[in-house]
Design an enzyme around this catalytic site. Structure first.
Site, PDB file in Angstrom:
ATOM      1  NE  ARG A 106      -3.880  -2.102   2.171  1.00 29.57           N
ATOM      2  CZ  ARG A 106      -3.548  -3.045   3.061  1.00 29.57           C
ATOM      3  NH1 ARG A 106      -2.565  -2.847   3.905  1.00 29.57           N
ATOM      4  NH2 ARG A 106      -4.225  -4.164   3.110  1.00 29.57           N
ATOM      5  CE  LYS A 165      -2.504  12.836 -14.955  1.00 26.17           C
ATOM      6  NZ  LYS A 165      -3.015  13.103 -16.320  1.00 26.17           N
ATOM      7  CD  GLU A 215       4.696  15.983 -24.408  1.00 25.57           C
ATOM      8  OE1 GLU A 215       4.037  16.954 -23.996  1.00 25.57           O
ATOM      9  OE2 GLU A 215       4.166  14.886 -24.709  1.00 25.57           O
ATOM     10  CE  LYS A 220       3.057  17.011 -15.774  1.00 26.54           C
ATOM     11  NZ  LYS A 220       3.311  15.669 -16.287  1.00 26.54           N
ATOM     12  CD  GLU A 270      -6.274  14.994 -15.574  1.00 24.32           C
ATOM     13  OE1 GLU A 270      -6.093  15.108 -16.768  1.00 24.32           O
ATOM     14  OE2 GLU A 270      -5.628  14.194 -14.873  1.00 24.32           O
ATOM     15  NE  ARG A 292      -1.916  16.613 -14.000  1.00 26.24           N
ATOM     16  CZ  ARG A 292      -1.345  15.943 -13.018  1.00 26.24           C
ATOM     17  NH1 ARG A 292      -1.713  16.150 -11.769  1.00 26.24           N
ATOM     18  NH2 ARG A 292      -0.398  15.076 -13.252  1.00 26.24           N
ATOM     19  CG  ASN A 327      -4.258  16.745 -22.074  1.00 31.71           C
ATOM     20  OD1 ASN A 327      -3.358  15.916 -22.030  1.00 31.71           O
ATOM     21  ND2 ASN A 327      -5.197  16.830 -21.155  1.00 31.71           N
ATOM     22  CG  HIS A 382      -1.244  15.514 -25.654  1.00 28.95           C
ATOM     23  ND1 HIS A 382      -0.442  16.629 -25.772  1.00 28.95           N
ATOM     24  CD2 HIS A 382      -0.476  14.593 -25.023  1.00 28.95           C
ATOM     25  CE1 HIS A 382       0.739  16.395 -25.226  1.00 28.95           C
ATOM     26  NE2 HIS A 382       0.751  15.161 -24.759  1.00 28.95           N
ATOM     27  CG  HIS A 440      -4.121  10.870 -27.571  1.00 33.70           C
ATOM     28  ND1 HIS A 440      -4.744  11.420 -26.470  1.00 33.70           N
ATOM     29  CD2 HIS A 440      -2.831  10.660 -27.188  1.00 33.70           C
ATOM     30  CE1 HIS A 440      -3.884  11.536 -25.483  1.00 33.70           C
ATOM     31  NE2 HIS A 440      -2.717  11.085 -25.888  1.00 33.70           N
ATOM     32  CG  HIS A 470       3.307  11.024 -26.706  1.00 32.26           C
ATOM     33  ND1 HIS A 470       1.930  10.971 -26.750  1.00 32.26           N
ATOM     34  CD2 HIS A 470       3.613  12.046 -25.865  1.00 32.26           C
ATOM     35  CE1 HIS A 470       1.427  11.917 -25.961  1.00 32.26           C
ATOM     36  NE2 HIS A 470       2.430  12.577 -25.413  1.00 32.26           N
TER      37      HIS A 470
HETATM   38  N1  LIG Z   1       3.465   9.851 -15.766  1.00 34.49           N
HETATM   39  C1  LIG Z   1       3.319  10.873 -16.580  1.00 34.49           C
HETATM   40  O1  LIG Z   1       2.941  11.968 -16.186  1.00 34.49           O
HETATM   41  C2  LIG Z   1       3.652  10.694 -18.027  1.00 34.49           C
HETATM   42  C3  LIG Z   1       3.799  11.808 -18.860  1.00 34.49           C
HETATM   43  C4  LIG Z   1       4.136  11.588 -20.172  1.00 34.49           C
HETATM   44  C5  LIG Z   1       4.327  10.307 -20.659  1.00 34.49           C
HETATM   45  N2  LIG Z   1       4.162   9.246 -19.833  1.00 34.49           N
HETATM   46  C6  LIG Z   1       4.370   7.878 -20.306  1.00 34.49           C
HETATM   47  O2  LIG Z   1       5.724   7.760 -20.666  1.00 34.49           O
HETATM   48  C7  LIG Z   1       5.838   6.766 -21.681  1.00 34.49           C
HETATM   49  C8  LIG Z   1       6.712   7.308 -22.778  1.00 34.49           C
HETATM   50  O3  LIG Z   1       7.938   7.682 -22.205  1.00 34.49           O
HETATM   51  P1  LIG Z   1       9.258   7.736 -23.068  1.00 34.49           P
HETATM   52  O4  LIG Z   1       9.008   8.587 -24.246  1.00 34.49           O
HETATM   53  O5  LIG Z   1      10.347   8.075 -22.124  1.00 34.49           O
HETATM   54  O6  LIG Z   1       9.361   6.251 -23.643  1.00 34.49           O
HETATM   55  P2  LIG Z   1      10.197   4.960 -23.169  1.00 34.49           P
HETATM   56  O7  LIG Z   1      10.288   4.879 -21.728  1.00 34.49           O
HETATM   57  O8  LIG Z   1       9.574   3.814 -23.878  1.00 34.49           O
HETATM   58  O9  LIG Z   1      11.640   5.250 -23.794  1.00 34.49           O
HETATM   59  C9  LIG Z   1      11.772   5.331 -25.179  1.00 34.49           C
HETATM   60  C10 LIG Z   1      12.881   4.398 -25.688  1.00 34.49           C
HETATM   61  O10 LIG Z   1      14.148   4.962 -25.369  1.00 34.49           O
HETATM   62  C11 LIG Z   1      14.948   4.019 -24.664  1.00 34.49           C
HETATM   63  N3  LIG Z   1      15.766   4.826 -23.770  1.00 34.49           N
HETATM   64  C12 LIG Z   1      15.367   5.478 -22.661  1.00 34.49           C
HETATM   65  N4  LIG Z   1      16.372   6.206 -22.183  1.00 34.49           N
HETATM   66  C13 LIG Z   1      17.430   6.000 -22.971  1.00 34.49           C
HETATM   67  C14 LIG Z   1      18.752   6.460 -22.962  1.00 34.49           C
HETATM   68  N5  LIG Z   1      19.168   7.354 -22.055  1.00 34.49           N
HETATM   69  N6  LIG Z   1      19.580   6.015 -23.913  1.00 34.49           N
HETATM   70  C15 LIG Z   1      19.152   5.151 -24.846  1.00 34.49           C
HETATM   71  N7  LIG Z   1      17.926   4.680 -24.921  1.00 34.49           N
HETATM   72  C16 LIG Z   1      17.056   5.108 -23.984  1.00 34.49           C
HETATM   73  C17 LIG Z   1      13.960   3.133 -23.997  1.00 34.49           C
HETATM   74  O11 LIG Z   1      14.549   1.886 -23.689  1.00 34.49           O
HETATM   75  C18 LIG Z   1      12.877   3.025 -25.044  1.00 34.49           C
HETATM   76  O12 LIG Z   1      13.222   2.066 -26.002  1.00 34.49           O
HETATM   77  C19 LIG Z   1       4.438   6.407 -22.114  1.00 34.49           C
HETATM   78  O13 LIG Z   1       4.094   5.156 -21.564  1.00 34.49           O
HETATM   79  C20 LIG Z   1       3.585   7.510 -21.513  1.00 34.49           C
HETATM   80  O14 LIG Z   1       2.282   7.057 -21.194  1.00 34.49           O
HETATM   81  C21 LIG Z   1       3.829   9.422 -18.531  1.00 34.49           C
HETATM   82 ZN   LIG Z   2       2.455  14.148 -24.038  1.00 34.14          ZN
END
Ligand SMILES: NC(=O)c1ccc[n+]([C@@H]2O[C@H](COP(=O)([O-])OP(=O)(O)OC[C@H]3O[C@@H](n4cnc5c(N)ncnc54)[C@H](O)[C@@H]3O)[C@@H](O)[C@H]2O)c1
Ligand SMILES: [Zn+2]
Ligand SMILES: NC(=O)c1ccc[n+]([C@@H]2O[C@H](COP(=O)([O-])OP(=O)(O)OC[C@H]3O[C@@H](n4cnc5c(N)ncnc54)[C@H](O)[C@@H]3O)[C@@H](O)[C@H]2O)c1
Ligand SMILES: [Zn+2]
Lengths: 365, 365
Positions: free
Chosen positions: A120, A142, A184, A226, A236, A240, A244, A247, A251, A264
């Protein structure tokens, strides 16, 4: 080094940004000698950074277990999450353990949700390694995983105890992933801070060259922007939603093209141009302003038009299925100047269609 | 009808206790016409109560989807939880949906965790149908599922919007499950309220006969007592630990005998006698007080000795593995009078062994 504090009462936490942070044990506050850690990363990052981080922590007398997950959005699932719980239980980790996420948004979201749910709720530290996760997912709390029927449908709000951003990580990130993060970054300028947008126009080349000082300041500013939005509106609601921008259009591209084909940030980049064009048609934004946005996105290596496979009519069904839609009414984030945006309801479908049209008739990407 | 409010600031919620509540649509506040509901129950309860509750809600213009899970503690898992998410997504439930748990602690814990996690948190209403869930799990906000390597290891704190206890449900509950709930009822008297213990001595037969007025007052008092502890100490710590009287011994019995062979309340009953005997040996409790506890438990149909299969030495390894144990030191909740208890650290192993011994040499159950 840049350092800010995300203000959330007794859950406030620091974000530290600099090169070489992973080589310095003091970076990993609030970990202290005797603590236990479960370091979660993926198969791509493990050979690059895992041993380094593990050794630094062990030198500081921290007991480190590790769990290496498969790499990819398709593994952001309840099943893979369960592997983290299994590792924690096999290692007899108690409530006083700390989960450390070493990776991009996928690893961050999953590890954060594991931390929210294990017994938890246990402590959680983020080491985001993509630009996107550094400027976006490290602020806001999040966490979660996907369900086969929907992205990010299962999760929790769980704030990290600290976020440590080592800029060196960006050296191994692909140019395409870097650009995706820059989408972003540019978004923050458009929706919240015209001065930052100006700064980006001047400093984009330094960012693309991974200049540490410029990058540290850029990430800091994005996190601040942010954090301000999130602090005002933790769960939210009004403010907030501005995050988007682009987005809802984006999407539609991601869904239509199949997740993963367009990154993305790429989809968001094209989506922001569509939002700007919509705002133009509503008379609240000028084509000169849109041109500045397009220019900056292009310099960052990002698309400014939708994919040639999609017609304007292909967007709407996806956009109307979006979480942000109430009862068939299109609610969109639209810019009103460079540095300000607002949520607008009931935008006429034909205006949106015409705006999208403008982003596909003359493909420039 | 008895009604109390669990005071937790803006997450305060009512618990309503009476017969026939499931026949009255106004029971289900804060649901209102137009709301959507996902009603979660199990295969045992569905034929008994599901149609009734569904119809009453539908008559109040609430759109009801249902999900029937398999019955049993072994199904309190992440996999079965995922079935609830699938049902929610297949039905296109949004953030404004409400999960309703119709069942005992297993259904309540799982549905509550589903509500905590679906789209990062949706509303949740509890309709607890076992005495144990009515007096225990409906207060405190603990939700979660088991992992093959440990019970209740994955979960969240998530408060219900309301708890509706229809006493009629107890008519179909087995005598053994009823007694198991009474063990927790008696526990509240021992640790927190001597007057309530006196009341139980006088009214136990009325409770066993399922007299509505007595049962409503009994459940109300237990919820009040637990709510007071929880309000003072929402996230565990000092006070809340008292609720574990008898549980460290009891968990040893449950684990040694295999989960499900001894019901939780049965193991707790024997465990409370062991705690009382330990307290006697420490000179802080009298054999006359222990006799009152034993007498009341026996009248409730509960065991007051451990299983004949277990020797005193069999208990300690389990007890030392307990979550409440720090560094090999036994921390136990022990009574100091009928109506007061405290957490005691470093209790000598031989005293505990002798106390357990006293509960197995002369088997009376
Ligand atoms: N929690 C939130 O507020 C929030 C906000 C935006 C996005 N997200 C989530 O984040 C995810 C996307 O994140 P992302 O774009 O970081 O994608 P990701 O985590 O999939 O990373 C993208 C790719 O880069 C590689 N990688 C990461 N760091 C690296 C590095 N330093 N060197 C070489 N390769 C590297 C990873 O292995 C992966 O193949 C989605 O699932 C999305 O829903 C969450
Ligand atoms: Zn985004
Ligand atoms: N969240 C909390 O604070 C908390 C507190 C205590 C226990 N729990 C959890 O609760 C669970 C135990 O709860 P429980 O004792 O209610 O067990 P349970 O939910 O398994 O119910 C016991 C049995 O009685 C049946 N049943 C339930 N209501 C009935 C009725 N009205 N008529 C006929 N049969 C009925 C069930 O189908 C089941 O077979 C455990 O998983 C435990 O971890 C949680
Ligand atoms: Zn119990």
């Amino acid at each position: 080094m840049e350092k800010i504090t995300v203000l959330l009462g007794d859950r406030s936490y620091p974000i530290t940004i600099a090169a070489n942070l992973f080589d310095d044990p003091t970076s990993f506050w609030p970990l202290k000698p005797g603590d236990r850690v479960m370091l979660v990363t993926n198969e791509t990052l493990a050979p690059l950074y895992l041993n380094n981080v593990r050794l630094i922590l062990e030198q500081a007398d921290i007991r480190v277990d590790t769990r290496i997950l498969p790499d990819g959005e398709q593994y952001k699932s309840l099943e893979v999450l369960n592997q983290v719980f299994t590792a924690l239980l096999e290692g007899s980790h108690g409530r006083d353990t700390t989960l450390v996420a070493l990776g991009g948004g996928v690893i961050g979201d999953m590890t954060g949700f594991a931390a929210a749910s294990y017994q938890r709720g246990v402590r959680f530290i983020q080491l985001p390694t993509t630009l996107l996760s550094q400027v976006d997912s490290s602020v806001g709390g999040k966490t979660g995983v996907n369900h086969p029927l929907g992205k990010n449908m299962i999760g929790a709000f769980h704030q990290p105890a600290s976020v440590v951003i080592d800029l060196n990580c960006l050296n191994t990130l692909s140019a395409r992933e870097l650009a995706s993060g820059l989408a972003e970054v540019i978004k923050y300028g458009i929706i919240l801070d015209g001065d930052f947008f100006d700064w980006l126009e001047i400093n984009l080349n330094a960012l693309l060259a991974l200049d540490s000082a410029a990058m540290a300041w850029c990430i800091r500013r994005c996190c601040e922007l942010k954090a301000d939005v999130v602090a005002a509106d933790e769960r939210e609601g009004g403010q907030r939603a501005l995050l988007n921008l682009g987005h809802t259009f984006g999407h539609a591209i991601e869904a239509h093209m199949g997740y993963g084909n367009w990154l993305h940030g790429e989809a968001v980049a094209a989506g922001m141009v569509m939002a700007a064009r919509t705002a133009e048609r509503l008379g609240q934004f000028t084509s000169v302003q849109t041109a500045r946005i397009i220019d900056l996105l292009k310099r960052a290596g990002l698309p400014t038009n939708g994919p040639s496979e999609m017609r304007a009519e292909d967007y709407l069904p996806h956009m109307l299925r979006d979480k942000k839609v109430l009862a068939g009414e299109l609610r969109l984030v639209l810019p009103i100047s460079i540095g300000a945006a607002q949520v607008q309801s009931g935008v006429a479908h034909d205006i949106v269609l015409a705006a999208i049209e403008k982003c596909i008739v003359n493909p420039t990407f």
